[in-house]
Design a protein around this motif. Structure first.
Motif, mmCIF file in Angstrom:
data_model
loop_
_atom_site.group_PDB
_atom_site.id
_atom_site.type_symbol
_atom_site.label_atom_id
_atom_site.label_comp_id
_atom_site.label_asym_id
_atom_site.label_seq_id
_atom_site.Cartn_x
_atom_site.Cartn_y
_atom_site.Cartn_z
ATOM 1 N N VAL A 91 56.559 32.510 29.364
ATOM 2 C CA VAL A 91 55.953 31.180 29.332
ATOM 3 C C VAL A 91 54.801 31.203 30.328
ATOM 4 O O VAL A 91 54.988 31.491 31.512
ATOM 5 N N TRP B 206 58.150 33.571 33.817
ATOM 6 C CA TRP B 206 57.284 32.417 34.028
ATOM 7 C C TRP B 206 56.022 32.902 34.736
ATOM 8 O O TRP B 206 56.100 33.526 35.798
ATOM 9 N N ILE C 31 60.410 26.777 39.950
ATOM 10 C CA ILE C 31 60.277 27.715 38.838
ATOM 11 C C ILE C 31 59.794 29.048 39.409
ATOM 12 O O ILE C 31 58.702 29.123 39.985
ATOM 13 N N ALA D 254 57.906 31.676 39.403
ATOM 14 C CA ALA D 254 56.771 32.180 38.650
ATOM 15 C C ALA D 254 56.135 33.395 39.300
ATOM 16 O O ALA D 254 56.139 33.543 40.523
ATOM 17 N N LEU E 253 54.198 25.879 40.512
ATOM 18 C CA LEU E 253 55.452 26.186 39.814
ATOM 19 C C LEU E 253 56.571 26.513 40.802
ATOM 20 O O LEU E 253 57.696 26.020 40.677
#
Length: 253
Positions: A61, A89, A105, A107, A100
């Motif tokens: 993503v 990510w 997240i 990332a 992020l």
């Protein structure tokens, strides 16, 4: 000559940048050249929710901006109490990646700050059959998805917000404080800035214009800007570094 910089970021980044510069004694004049608005269409919202619920089906993503990172984080919080495993990510640029990470997240970030840099970074990865979701605004730049598709990836888009051209009157430009430099942090914001400049402030075409990449340098030059400087990044640090360096060189002449 003290810096008096026109800041054209969308909000909330515009206010944040102006505050950082003010803390350093720099005059920052806010004039966003793009507005970020949430998607309100019920059908589109239902599509977003469905895509986020199925986000574990993707191998990668990719988030193209801080706005995409923030909007996606809200949806992930709603749909995934715990983030799915086995998803990579990726934020384009350090600013997006740090946004992020701040949202929880985990990332990764490519070296550099553009879609082109990301594509170079991913060259060793075999893309055939990989499922990739690109989180962005509606009708974003297609280059990244097209290039990944050419390498065999199955690309989908998660459109999380709309980008719109802000409406300003001639009076807005009359009332602006004096500036002597301009920051334009994307090709789309540069396009809007150019339209207003040609109509209302043609003298700005001679001002130092700081942009994030060589692609935007070319765009600006073709549009008639006379003094375009590449900052090699859209973040405040890169732009301010380029501004200081350019000012130093100008003073030497």
């Amino acid at each position: 000559m003290p810096h008096k910089i026109l800041i054209t970021r969308p909000e909330p980044e515009n206010a944040q940048t102006c505050q950082r510069l003010a803390e350093q004694g720099i005059i920052a004049v806010p004039l966003p050249m793009m507005s970020i608005t949430p998607i309100t269409d019920k059908t589109e919202i239902a599509k977003i929710r469905s895509q986020v619920f199925n986000i574990d089906e993707y191998d990668y993503v990719i988030f193209v901006s801080k706005n995409a990172a923030r909007a996606a984080a809200e949806w992930l919080d709603e749909c995934w109490p715990m983030l799915p495993e086995k998803v990579y990510w990726i934020g384009i640029g350090q600013g997006t990646t740090q946004t992020l990470i701040a949202e929880g997240i985990p990332a990764l970030s490519n070296p550099g700050h553009t879609s082109e840099d990301l594509l170079d970074w991913l060259k060793p990865v075999k893309m055939t059959g990989l499922k990739i979701l690109i989180a962005r605004g509606s009708e974003g730049r297609p280059t990244l998805g097209e290039k990944l598709s050419q390498r065999g990836a199955k690309v989908s888009y998660l459109s999380l917000y709309e980008r719109k051209k802000p409406t300003y009157s001639a009076q807005t430009f009359v009332m602006l404080p004096d500036i002597n430099k301009i920051w334009a942090t994307s090709g789309e914001s540069l396009q809007t800035l150019t339209e207003y400049t040609l109509a209302l402030k043609k003298a700005w075409l001679d001002y130092p214009l700081f942009v994030p990449s060589q692609r935007v340098v070319q765009q600006a030059t073709e549009a008639g800007w006379k003094n375009v400087i590449c900052a090699d990044g859209a973040d405040d640090f890169s732009l301010l570094k380029a501004t200081e360096l350019h000012t130093g060189r100008s003073n030497d002449r």
